[in-house]
Design a protein around this motif. Structure first.
Motif, PDB file in Angstrom:
ATOM      1  N   GLY A  84       0.822  -1.220   0.000  1.00 56.23           N
ATOM      2  CA  GLY A  84       0.000   0.000   0.000  1.00 56.23           C
ATOM      3  C   GLY A  84       0.848   1.258   0.000  1.00 56.23           C
ATOM      4  N   PRO A  85       1.760   1.396   0.978  1.00 57.02           N
ATOM      5  CA  PRO A  85       2.637   2.586   0.961  1.00 57.02           C
ATOM      6  C   PRO A  85       3.497   2.687  -0.292  1.00 57.02           C
ATOM      7  N   LEU A  86       3.959   1.543  -0.817  1.00 52.32           N
ATOM      8  CA  LEU A  86       4.779   1.586  -2.028  1.00 52.32           C
ATOM      9  C   LEU A  86       3.974   2.079  -3.231  1.00 52.32           C
ATOM     10  N   ILE A  87       2.728   1.628  -3.332  1.00 48.43           N
ATOM     11  CA  ILE A  87       1.876   2.075  -4.434  1.00 48.43           C
ATOM     12  C   ILE A  87       1.574   3.566  -4.293  1.00 48.43           C
ATOM     13  N   ALA A  88       1.328   4.016  -3.043  1.00 47.14           N
ATOM     14  CA  ALA A  88       1.067   5.435  -2.810  1.00 47.14           C
ATOM     15  C   ALA A  88       2.276   6.284  -3.197  1.00 47.14           C
ATOM     16  N   LYS A  89       3.475   5.755  -3.000  1.00 44.97           N
ATOM     17  CA  LYS A  89       4.687   6.523  -3.269  1.00 44.97           C
ATOM     18  C   LYS A  89       5.109   6.463  -4.733  1.00 44.97           C
ATOM     19  N   TYR A  90       5.057   5.261  -5.326  1.00 42.60           N
ATOM     20  CA  TYR A  90       5.600   5.084  -6.676  1.00 42.60           C
ATOM     21  C   TYR A  90       4.535   4.875  -7.757  1.00 42.60           C
ATOM     22  N   GLY A  91       3.303   4.622  -7.357  1.00 47.83           N
ATOM     23  CA  GLY A  91       2.241   4.415  -8.331  1.00 47.83           C
ATOM     24  C   GLY A  91       2.068   2.947  -8.698  1.00 47.83           C
ATOM     25  N   ILE A 146      -5.933  -1.160  -7.144  1.00 45.24           N
ATOM     26  CA  ILE A 146      -5.928   0.283  -6.862  1.00 45.24           C
ATOM     27  C   ILE A 146      -6.004   1.074  -8.166  1.00 45.24           C
ATOM     28  N   TRP A 147      -5.364   0.576  -9.194  1.00 49.90           N
ATOM     29  CA  TRP A 147      -5.418   1.199 -10.519  1.00 49.90           C
ATOM     30  C   TRP A 147      -6.859   1.288 -11.007  1.00 49.90           C
ATOM     31  N   THR A 148      -7.620   0.219 -10.795  1.00 46.99           N
ATOM     32  CA  THR A 148      -9.008   0.176 -11.256  1.00 46.99           C
ATOM     33  C   THR A 148      -9.878   1.181 -10.518  1.00 46.99           C
ATOM     34  N   THR A 149      -9.607   1.378  -9.216  1.00 46.36           N
ATOM     35  CA  THR A 149     -10.458   2.300  -8.442  1.00 46.36           C
ATOM     36  C   THR A 149     -10.389   3.726  -8.975  1.00 46.36           C
TER      37      THR A 149
END
Length: 242
Positions: A84-91, A146-149
Motif C-alpha cells: 500500500g505505501p509503495l503504491i502510494a509513493k511510486y504508483g 488500486i489502478w481500477t479504483t
C-alpha cells in the motif's frame, strides 16, 4: 387521482451513466489493470494448484509440500503491509513492474527445483519459488486493484458496476487457466517434465503482462505528445512588428 409525471432529468442521468459505463469498459484505463490482475492470478494459480502433486512425484513428503504451500500463502499476504505505501509513493505501474521482476525470480527457482533424492536442502528451491510467486502476485494484483479504483473516483455511482465487470472478467479468464493447469502438466509428461512445461506457459503469461504494460506506456506517451502538439497549435501567433 394524481398523475405521476416522468422525471426527464432522472432518465437523462441514467442514460448518461449507461453511456459512461460502456465507454469505460472499452477504454484502455479499464482493460489494462483488468488484464494485469487476470494475468497475475493466472501466473500464481497455475503452479500453486499443481505443486503438491509434482512434489509428491519427485519424492517429497506431504509435510514438506504443505510447508511449501504455507510459505506461498505467507508470500501472498504478508507483503500487504508494505505494498500500500509503495503504491502510494511510486504508483501502480512501477509496482506492477516490480511484480514482474519478482515473477521472473520465482520462475527461475521453479525451473531449478529438482527431485529430493534424500537431500533435504533441495526443498529450499521449492519453498523460495512458491514464496516469491505469492509476493509477485501481491504486488501485481494489489496494484491493479488500486489502478481500477481510479476509474470511478470522479463517477462513484459507477463503482458497483465497474468493479463487478472487472471481477467477473478477471476470475473468468484466470479460471480458464487454472482449469487447464492439470491438463498442461499431464501433457508435458508429469513429474519434472510436466512441471517445466507448466512453468514455460507461465513465462509466456508474464511476458504478456509485460507487453500489456509496454503498450500502455507507448499509448500514454503518444497521447501526451499529441496533447502537447494540440496545445501548441491553440496558442495565438505573436503579432507582427511594424
Amino acid at each position: 387521482q394524481v398523475k405521476t409525471v416522468p422525471n426527464d432529468e432522472s432518465a437523462l442521468d441514467k442514460e448518461a451513466d449507461e453511456a459512461a459505463f460502456y465507454a469505460l469498459l472499452k477504454s484502455r484505463q479499464f482493460l489494462v489493470p483488468m488484464l494485469v490482475a487476470t494475468l497475475a492470478w493466472s501466473c500464481m494459480l497455475m503452479p500453486m494448484s499443481i505443486v503438491r502433486v509434482i512434489m509428491a512425484q519427485v519424492g517429497f513428503t506431504s509435510r514438506e509440500s504443505l510447508t511449501t504451500i504455507e510459505f506461498h500463502f505467507v508470500g501472498m499476504y504478508a507483503p500487504g503491509f508494505i505494498t500500500g505505501p509503495l503504491i502510494a509513493k511510486y504508483g501502480p505501474l512501477r509496482n506492477v513492474m516490480a511484480g514482474i521482476v519478482i515473477f521472473a525470480f520465482a520462475l527461475l527457482c521453479n525451473f531449478l527445483a529438482d527431485e529430493k533424492d534424500g537431500d533435504k536442502k533441495k526443498l529450499a528451491l521449492w519453498v523460495i519459488g512458491l514464496f516469491l510467486l505469492g509476493v509477485a502476485w501481491n504486488f501485481c494484483f494489489t496494484s491493479a486493484t488500486i489502478w481500477t479504483t481510479a476509474l470511478y473516483n470522479q463517477q462513484p455511482q459507477l463503482k458497483p458496476r465497474v468493479q463487478a465487470a472487472n471481477d467477473c472478467s478477471m476470475f473468468l479468464l484466470s479460471g480458464v487457466w487454472l482449469v487447464s493447469a492439470s491438463y498442461i502438466f499431464e501433457k508435458g509428461g508429469s513429474e519434472l517434465d510436466g512441471w517445466h512445461v507448466l512453468n514455460w506457459v507461465v513465462v509466456g503469461l508474464v511476458a504478456c503482462m509485460g507487453v500489456v504494460l509496454a503498450a500502455d506506456l507507448f499509448m500514454s506517451s503518444l497521447e501526451s505528445r499529441m496533447d502537447g502538439e494540440a496545445q501548441e497549435q491553440k496558442q495565438p501567433l505573436p503579432e507582427a512588428l511594424d
